[in-house]
Design an enzyme around this catalytic site. Structure first.
Site, PDB file in Angstrom:
ATOM      1  N   THR A   1       1.053  -0.957   0.236  1.00 45.57           N
ATOM      2  CA  THR A   1      -0.267  -0.290   0.023  1.00 45.57           C
ATOM      3  C   THR A   1       0.595   1.350   0.012  1.00 45.57           C
ATOM      4  O   THR A   1       0.970   1.258   1.485  1.00 45.57           O
ATOM      5  CB  THR A   1      -0.598   0.088   1.471  1.00 45.57           C
ATOM      6  OG1 THR A   1       0.044  -0.254   2.637  1.00 45.57           O
ATOM      7  CG2 THR A   1      -2.229  -1.016   0.523  1.00 45.57           C
TER       8      THR A   1
ATOM      9  N   ALA B   1      19.719   8.568  17.888  1.00 42.96           N
ATOM     10  CA  ALA B   1      20.479   9.980  17.328  1.00 42.96           C
ATOM     11  C   ALA B   1      21.106   9.672  16.196  1.00 42.96           C
ATOM     12  O   ALA B   1      22.093   9.111  16.051  1.00 42.96           O
ATOM     13  CB  ALA B   1      20.852  10.985  18.072  1.00 42.96           C
TER      14      ALA B   1
ATOM     15  N   LYS C   1      -1.448  -0.602  13.839  1.00 42.28           N
ATOM     16  CA  LYS C   1      -0.276  -0.905  12.848  1.00 42.28           C
ATOM     17  C   LYS C   1       0.371   1.094  12.617  1.00 42.28           C
ATOM     18  O   LYS C   1       1.097   0.983  12.871  1.00 42.28           O
ATOM     19  CB  LYS C   1      -0.676  -1.516  11.928  1.00 42.28           C
ATOM     20  CG  LYS C   1      -0.223  -1.461  10.784  1.00 42.28           C
ATOM     21  CD  LYS C   1       1.991  -1.911  11.851  1.00 42.28           C
ATOM     22  CE  LYS C   1       3.192  -1.644  10.341  1.00 42.28           C
ATOM     23  NZ  LYS C   1       2.825  -3.024   9.438  1.00 42.28           N
TER      24      LYS C   1
ATOM     25  N   LEU D   1      15.866   5.508  20.589  1.00 44.45           N
ATOM     26  CA  LEU D   1      16.668   6.846  20.271  1.00 44.45           C
ATOM     27  C   LEU D   1      18.217   6.846  20.432  1.00 44.45           C
ATOM     28  O   LEU D   1      18.938   7.721  20.721  1.00 44.45           O
ATOM     29  CB  LEU D   1      16.909   6.626  21.866  1.00 44.45           C
ATOM     30  CG  LEU D   1      15.378   6.778  23.018  1.00 44.45           C
ATOM     31  CD1 LEU D   1      16.067   6.983  24.619  1.00 44.45           C
ATOM     32  CD2 LEU D   1      14.549   8.522  22.928  1.00 44.45           C
TER      33      LEU D   1
ATOM     34  N   CYS E   1       8.412   1.879   5.357  1.00 47.23           N
ATOM     35  CA  CYS E   1       7.035   1.489   6.151  1.00 47.23           C
ATOM     36  C   CYS E   1       7.151   2.892   7.263  1.00 47.23           C
ATOM     37  O   CYS E   1       5.918   3.596   7.297  1.00 47.23           O
ATOM     38  CB  CYS E   1       7.112   0.887   7.228  1.00 47.23           C
ATOM     39  SG  CYS E   1       6.977  -0.864   6.290  1.00 47.23           S
TER      40      CYS E   1
HETATM   41  C1  UDX Z   1       9.089  -0.508  10.761  1.00 46.38           C
HETATM   42  C2  UDX Z   1       8.687  -1.019  12.154  1.00 46.38           C
HETATM   43  O1  UDX Z   1       9.753  -0.913  12.983  1.00 46.38           O
HETATM   44  C3  UDX Z   1       8.442  -2.359  12.048  1.00 46.38           C
HETATM   45  O2  UDX Z   1       7.024  -2.723  13.176  1.00 46.38           O
HETATM   46  C4  UDX Z   1       7.332  -2.473  11.099  1.00 46.38           C
HETATM   47  O3  UDX Z   1       6.640  -3.378  10.503  1.00 46.38           O
HETATM   48  C5  UDX Z   1       7.509  -1.991   9.139  1.00 46.38           C
HETATM   49  O4  UDX Z   1       8.174  -0.645   9.550  1.00 46.38           O
HETATM   50  P1  UDX Z   1      11.333  -1.690   9.348  1.00 46.38           P
HETATM   51  O5  UDX Z   1      11.285  -0.450   8.535  1.00 46.38           O
HETATM   52  O6  UDX Z   1      12.002  -2.370   8.826  1.00 46.38           O
HETATM   53  O7  UDX Z   1      10.333  -1.722  10.631  1.00 46.38           O
HETATM   54  O8  UDX Z   1      12.636  -0.294  10.077  1.00 46.38           O
HETATM   55  P2  UDX Z   1      13.198   0.378  12.168  1.00 46.38           P
HETATM   56  O9  UDX Z   1      14.097  -0.884  12.099  1.00 46.38           O
HETATM   57  O10 UDX Z   1      11.968   0.263  13.017  1.00 46.38           O
HETATM   58  O11 UDX Z   1      13.530   1.308  11.224  1.00 46.38           O
HETATM   59  C6  UDX Z   1      13.332   2.325  10.845  1.00 46.38           C
HETATM   60  C7  UDX Z   1      14.215   3.397  10.716  1.00 46.38           C
HETATM   61  O12 UDX Z   1      14.663   4.370  11.465  1.00 46.38           O
HETATM   62  C8  UDX Z   1      15.591   2.900   9.453  1.00 46.38           C
HETATM   63  O13 UDX Z   1      15.989   3.646   8.884  1.00 46.38           O
HETATM   64  C9  UDX Z   1      16.528   2.938  11.212  1.00 46.38           C
HETATM   65  O14 UDX Z   1      17.699   4.024  10.737  1.00 46.38           O
HETATM   66  C10 UDX Z   1      16.137   4.249  11.979  1.00 46.38           C
HETATM   67  N1  UDX Z   1      15.647   4.608  13.359  1.00 46.38           N
HETATM   68  C11 UDX Z   1      15.379   3.443  13.557  1.00 46.38           C
HETATM   69  C12 UDX Z   1      16.751   5.188  13.911  1.00 46.38           C
HETATM   70  O15 UDX Z   1      17.347   7.051  13.028  1.00 46.38           O
HETATM   71  N2  UDX Z   1      16.998   5.760  15.261  1.00 46.38           N
HETATM   72  C13 UDX Z   1      16.433   4.208  16.005  1.00 46.38           C
HETATM   73  O16 UDX Z   1      16.946   4.862  16.660  1.00 46.38           O
HETATM   74  C14 UDX Z   1      16.050   3.416  15.207  1.00 46.38           C
END
Ligand code: UDX
Length: 448
Positions: A87, A259, A211, A257, A267
């Site tokens: 989606t 940065a 979600k 957390l 997503c």
């Molecule tokens: C996310 C959700 O975590 C998951 O539950 C949902 O089903 C789909 O979207 P995903 O997209 O695989 O999963 O990545 P995620 O691990 O959540 O990280 C998302 C983004 O945030 C990444 O670019 C990551 O680098 C960034 N991030 C994550 C940060 O910048 N700082 C953090 O502390 C954690």
């Protein structure tokens, strides 16, 4: 049980393989020929740890097969259909594009035999209200629709599918239909429920909202700490120490957390935009206006990296040789959708820098989708003569780099750590100027 998985992108391919792994007989329906061929040959069409071997095993055991469309899938014999189509963002305002989902439901409605009760389980992330609309469309076929959102993270997709923190069942109102749906999905997930994974029963709308609320919360948490990084930069403080300290409060928690250059991927960015767009449609746009700031903070961090290159490279940004480490939106993935790393690399290129990018998995995808960057498969060649090294995806082997060896390759020992992931003291010991995001205070701490 006999299961169909409609749409075998990230979510569907993993779900299909995991359901086969649980012992079910699974048919995956995938229109994209390249992706379908890979899956049918037991190969993952994208990088996901463990998925290749799981697919290969289940295809070999003949518990898993893939076909092009619903008409070919012998759906008569199927007990449960999972809707896993994408989606994506549909318009500049951020609304979700539900055309793939609508087409999948239409195709399914055509082949379902009226009079035979079947269960259709939606897993895709959708704007609230979608499930009820689709349930009405499927009603004449006798199918019962429920919503069972998926929370898997890329890089941990199999673990998250088989051992999730919780399972959400969004059930139809009609008591008899709800009971039927619950019992059937309980049978599909029996091994997971047997492990004691909590199962939350709710209505369709709450399930849909759970979600997007979860993803909005995660995005907000990341932007919160990145907002603190901006303040730390202005005030001469260190956001990594601040995050460590506040994260030890169990009410806050230390996850999400970190940065840095912020969130990306297929997503979080599109889900918060779609959620805002839907809230406006529902007349409660004000309630989610803060998500606009969440996104603005996220994008400002990308520009901050470009500004740092401009400020720190002695000869300026124009013509500077910048080595970008990372292209995937996060480590252990070859996904570059809305990747902060790619966005920063392109911004550097547009500002006049000569950018070479290295990434262990994402270069083939990057080569198909962008121009102007020098994609370098060999890490040492990418680093050679660099005026600045910019870490944007914290792959383990970048974090483990030997700063003494890297110093021999580059022209200037200047590193911008866009994920605050490198061991700073080690890089400083090796003679580097290490610039983190939100870490104005750390030099003083190190000297003290
Ligand atoms: C996310 C959700 O975590 C998951 O539950 C949902 O089903 C789909 O979207 P995903 O997209 O695989 O999963 O990545 P995620 O691990 O959540 O990280 C998302 C983004 O945030 C990444 O670019 C990551 O680098 C960034 N991030 C994550 C940060 O910048 N700082 C953090 O502390 C954690």
């Amino acid at each position: 049980m006999r299961i169909s998985v409609i749409g075998c992108g990230y979510l569907g391919a993993v779900h299909a393989a995991c359901m086969a792994g649980l012992g079910h007989e699974v048919v995956g329906i995938e229109v994209d020929a390249r992706r379908r061929r890979a899956l049918a040959a037991g190969r993952a069409p994208f990088h996901e740890p463990g998925l290749d071997s799981l697919l290969a095993r289940e295809v070999r055991r003949r518990r898993l097969r893939f076909v092009e469309d619903a008409a070919m899938a012998d759906l008569d014999a199927v007990d449960v259909h999972f809707l896993c189509v994408g989606t994506p963002q549909g318009d500049p305002e951020g609304s979700a594009d539900l055309s793939h989902l609508d087409r999948a439901v239409e195709a399914l409605a055509k082949v379902l035999r009226p009079g035979r009760r079947t269960l259709v389980v939606g897993k895709s992330t959708v704007p609230v209200g979608t499930a009820r609309r689709l349930a009405q469309r499927l009603a004449p076929t006798g199918a019962v629709l429920m919503w069972n959102p998926e929370f898997l993270r890329e890089g941990f997709a199999i673990e998250d599918t088989l051992h999730p923190d919780r399972i959400v069942y969004g059930l139809p109102e009609h008591q008899d239909c709800a009971e039927y749906a619950k019992q059937l999905l309980d049978s599909v997930y029996a091994p997971l429920l047997g492990e004691g994974i909590p199962r939350l029963l709710t209505d369709l709308e709450t399930a849909e909202l759970i979600k997007v609320a979860a993803n909005s919360f995660l995005a907000t948490k990341i932007s919160f700490i990145n907002a603190m990084a901006e303040v730390c930069e202005a005030a001469g403080a260190d956001v990594t120490v601040l995050a460590d300290a506040i994260g030890r409060d169990s009410r806050i928690g230390n996850l999400f957390l970190r940065a840095g250059v912020g969130f990306g991927g297929g997503c979080l960015p599109k889900d918060i935009r779609a959620f805002r767009a839907r809230a406006h449609e529902l007349g409660v746009g004000d309630a989610l206006d803060f998500l606009e700031d969440v996104e603005a903070i996220n994008l400002r961090r990308r520009q901050k990296v470009v500004d740092l290159v401009r400020e720190k490279v002695p000869g300026g940004i124009v013509g500077a040789k910048v080595c970008v480490l990372g292209a995937a939106f996060k480590p252990d993935s070859d996904d570059i959708r809305d990747s902060p790393a790619v966005d920063v690399a392109l911004r550097l290129h547009e500002a006049g820098a000569h950018v070479s990018v290295n990434d262990p998995k994402a270069l083939p995808t990057l080569a198909r989708e962008v121009t102007g960057l020098d994609l370098e498969e060999d890490l040492e060649t990418a680093l050679a003569e660099a005026d600045v090294v910019v870490l944007l995806t914290e792959w383990e082997h970048f974090v483990a780099l030997d700063p003494w060896r890297v110093a021999e390759l580059v022209s200037t020992p200047l590193v911008i750590d866009g994920r605050n992931a490198l061991p700073r003291a080690r890089w400083v010991d090796a003679g580097w100027e290490h610039v983190g995001l939100g870490r104005a205070g750390v030099q003083t701490v190190l000297k003290a």
